[in-house]
Design an enzyme around this catalytic site. Structure first.
Site, PDB file in Angstrom:
ATOM      1  N   ARG A  23      55.627 -46.564   9.096  1.00  0.00           N
ATOM      2  CA  ARG A  23      56.735 -46.469  10.062  1.00  0.00           C
ATOM      3  C   ARG A  23      57.989 -46.192   9.241  1.00  0.00           C
ATOM      4  O   ARG A  23      58.366 -46.993   8.379  1.00  0.00           O
ATOM      5  CB  ARG A  23      56.872 -47.765  10.862  1.00  0.00           C
ATOM      6  N   HIS A  70      56.095 -40.686  17.897  1.00  0.00           N
ATOM      7  CA  HIS A  70      55.373 -41.968  17.905  1.00  0.00           C
ATOM      8  C   HIS A  70      53.981 -41.673  18.502  1.00  0.00           C
ATOM      9  O   HIS A  70      53.662 -42.102  19.604  1.00  0.00           O
ATOM     10  CB  HIS A  70      56.142 -42.990  18.754  1.00  0.00           C
ATOM     11  N   GLN A  89      51.507 -44.324  19.958  1.00  0.00           N
ATOM     12  CA  GLN A  89      51.971 -44.895  21.234  1.00  0.00           C
ATOM     13  C   GLN A  89      51.549 -43.996  22.399  1.00  0.00           C
ATOM     14  O   GLN A  89      51.081 -44.473  23.434  1.00  0.00           O
ATOM     15  CB  GLN A  89      53.497 -45.025  21.206  1.00  0.00           C
ATOM     16  N   ASP A 127      62.187 -45.090  27.862  1.00  0.00           N
ATOM     17  CA  ASP A 127      62.244 -45.754  26.557  1.00  0.00           C
ATOM     18  C   ASP A 127      63.694 -46.193  26.350  1.00  0.00           C
ATOM     19  O   ASP A 127      64.597 -45.743  27.074  1.00  0.00           O
ATOM     20  CB  ASP A 127      61.789 -44.778  25.455  1.00  0.00           C
ATOM     21  N   CYS A 171      56.932 -48.249  26.467  1.00  0.00           N
ATOM     22  CA  CYS A 171      56.311 -48.550  25.165  1.00  0.00           C
ATOM     23  C   CYS A 171      56.741 -49.900  24.623  1.00  0.00           C
ATOM     24  O   CYS A 171      56.060 -50.467  23.789  1.00  0.00           O
ATOM     25  CB  CYS A 171      56.623 -47.434  24.179  1.00  0.00           C
ATOM     26  N   ARG A 230      47.440 -50.644  22.556  1.00  0.00           N
ATOM     27  CA  ARG A 230      47.771 -50.207  21.200  1.00  0.00           C
ATOM     28  C   ARG A 230      46.622 -50.581  20.256  1.00  0.00           C
ATOM     29  O   ARG A 230      46.211 -49.792  19.413  1.00  0.00           O
ATOM     30  CB  ARG A 230      49.065 -50.880  20.719  1.00  0.00           C
TER      31      ARG A 230
HETATM   32  N1  NVA Z   1      62.409 -44.871  20.548  1.00  0.00           N
HETATM   33  C1  NVA Z   1      62.193 -46.211  20.058  1.00  0.00           C
HETATM   34  C2  NVA Z   1      60.756 -46.598  20.182  1.00  0.00           C
HETATM   35  C3  NVA Z   1      60.452 -48.016  19.789  1.00  0.00           C
HETATM   36  C4  NVA Z   1      59.001 -48.331  19.838  1.00  0.00           C
HETATM   37  C5  NVA Z   1      62.673 -46.304  18.613  1.00  0.00           C
HETATM   38  O1  NVA Z   1      62.440 -45.368  17.830  1.00  0.00           O
HETATM   39  O2  NVA Z   1      63.287 -47.301  18.257  1.00  0.00           O
HETATM   40  N1   CP Z   2      56.104 -49.807  20.965  1.00  0.00           N
HETATM   41  C1   CP Z   2      56.205 -50.146  19.676  1.00  0.00           C
HETATM   42  O1   CP Z   2      55.905 -49.365  18.752  1.00  0.00           O
HETATM   43  O2   CP Z   2      56.599 -51.424  19.466  1.00  0.00           O
HETATM   44  P1   CP Z   2      57.038 -52.093  18.077  1.00  0.00           P
HETATM   45  O3   CP Z   2      58.328 -51.439  17.662  1.00  0.00           O
HETATM   46  O4   CP Z   2      57.183 -53.541  18.373  1.00  0.00           O
HETATM   47  O5   CP Z   2      55.962 -51.821  17.057  1.00  0.00           O
END
Ligand code: NVA
Ligand code: CP
Length: 310
Positions: free
Chosen positions: A102, A129, A132, A222, A262, A290
């Site tokens: 990540r 993502h 997801q 989101d 998500c 997930r």
């Molecule tokens: N768009 C959000 C998704 C979190 C799972 C982010 O990148 O923070």
């Molecule tokens: N939806 C998602 O990826 O959640 P986290 O940021 O908690 O991993």
């Protein structure tokens, strides 16, 4: 060897194979049959951003598959002190069997993959993502939506981009509503529209959420402030005025429309408390999935690795 960095690298058949594997392994897991598909394998999990779901689902998932997860926060490894991504990749991939990352720019995960001896999975970047969105598709199928008409309302971010890729590969209808200044990346849009020509996906863009949601059977959104955008919070909240998914908006969707998120969700911003709680069963099934979707992806990648030992 294949990496799972973005949906765009896979064919429709390959994506559906992963979903089929996820369904099969979910069923086994529910019967407490823990088949050791990835026995004694180690999954390195590098996090440059926070996570609840991604960490817990990958760590639990690899364990249930007979392996072990190694949580590596960038604060704790030398990457955080400036060791290059490529060196980190060359070291870690000699010791573990698969890596999940990540991070921020998509180019960082691509660089890691270039130098990695083992499959790399995208656990979220600024651009995509993909795990997801595979999860969301598994959830849609489980909830019995046969012909998805997905309306995404909100920021043209990593989640929106992943929807674009999935819809254009699998060939379902996707409507994306964003404020003008927060639309999707044009290069990603063009790529999706190219794929859509082949798959028959109908993809359309709106600046008015109501238009996008009319007749949809899946509504999703989101956060308006993604990780790394915290200092834009005030201006974003202003810009997204009118983009909340509330009962008034949901009323325009199909009568049985499902709502996905998500997570984490910010009630009162991208979704109202009422919509969130009315669809909590769907949202938390999505969260659970997930675990299952990612097992399908990990097992698929494992069966597509070549023998790379010299
Ligand atoms: N768009 C959000 C998704 C979190 C799972 C982010 O990148 O923070
Ligand atoms: N939806 C998602 O990826 O959640 P986290 O940021 O908690 O991993």
């Amino acid at each position: 060897m294949r990496h799972f960095l973005t949906i765009k690298d896979f064919t429709k058949d390959e994506l559906l194979e992963m979903i089929a594997l996820a369904k099969k392994i979910k069923l086994q897991t529910k019967k407490r049959e823990f088949v050791p598909y990835l026995e004694r394998q180690t999954l390195g999990m590098i996090f440059e951003k926070s996570s609840t779901r991604t960490r817990v689902s990958f760590e639990t998932g690899i364990y249930q598959l007979g392996g072990v997860g190694l949580f590596l926060s960038s604060n704790d490894i030398q990457l955080g002190r400036g060791e290059p991504m490529r060196d980190t990749a060359r070291v870690i991939s000699r010791m573990v069997d698969m890596v999940m990352i990540r991070t921020f720019e998509q180019s960082k995960i691509e660089e890691f993959a270039t130098f990695s001896k083992v499959p790399v999975i995208n656990g979220l970047t600024d651009s995509y993502h993909p795990v997801q969105i595979m999860t969301d598709y598994l959830t849609i199928l489980e909830l019995g939506v046969e012909k998805p008409i997905v309306a995404y309302v909100g920021d043209g971010n990593n989640i929106a981009h992943s929807w674009l890729m999935l819809a254009s590969k699998l060939g379902f209808e996707l409507r994306v509503a964003t404020p003008k200044d927060y639309s999707c990346n044009q290069e990603i849009v063009s790529t999706a529209l190219e794929f859509a020509k082949e798959s028959g996906a109908e993809i359309s863009f709106y600046s008015e959420p109501k238009e996008a949601v009319k007749g949809a059977n899946v509504v999703t959104t989101d956060t308006w402030v993604s990780m790394g955008q915290e200092n834009e919070k005030e201006e974003r909240i202003k810009a997204f005025n009118g983009y909340i998914v509330d009962n008034n908006l949901m009323k325009l969707a199909n009568k049985d429309a499902i709502f996905l998120h998500c997570l984490p969700a910010y009630r009162g911003y991208e979704v109202s408390e009422e919509v969130f709680e009315a669809h909590a069963d769907e949202i938390f099934l999505e969260a659970e999935n997930r675990l299952h979707a990612q097992k399908g992806i990990m097992v698929w990648l494992d069966t597509h690795r070549e023998d790379i030992d010299e």
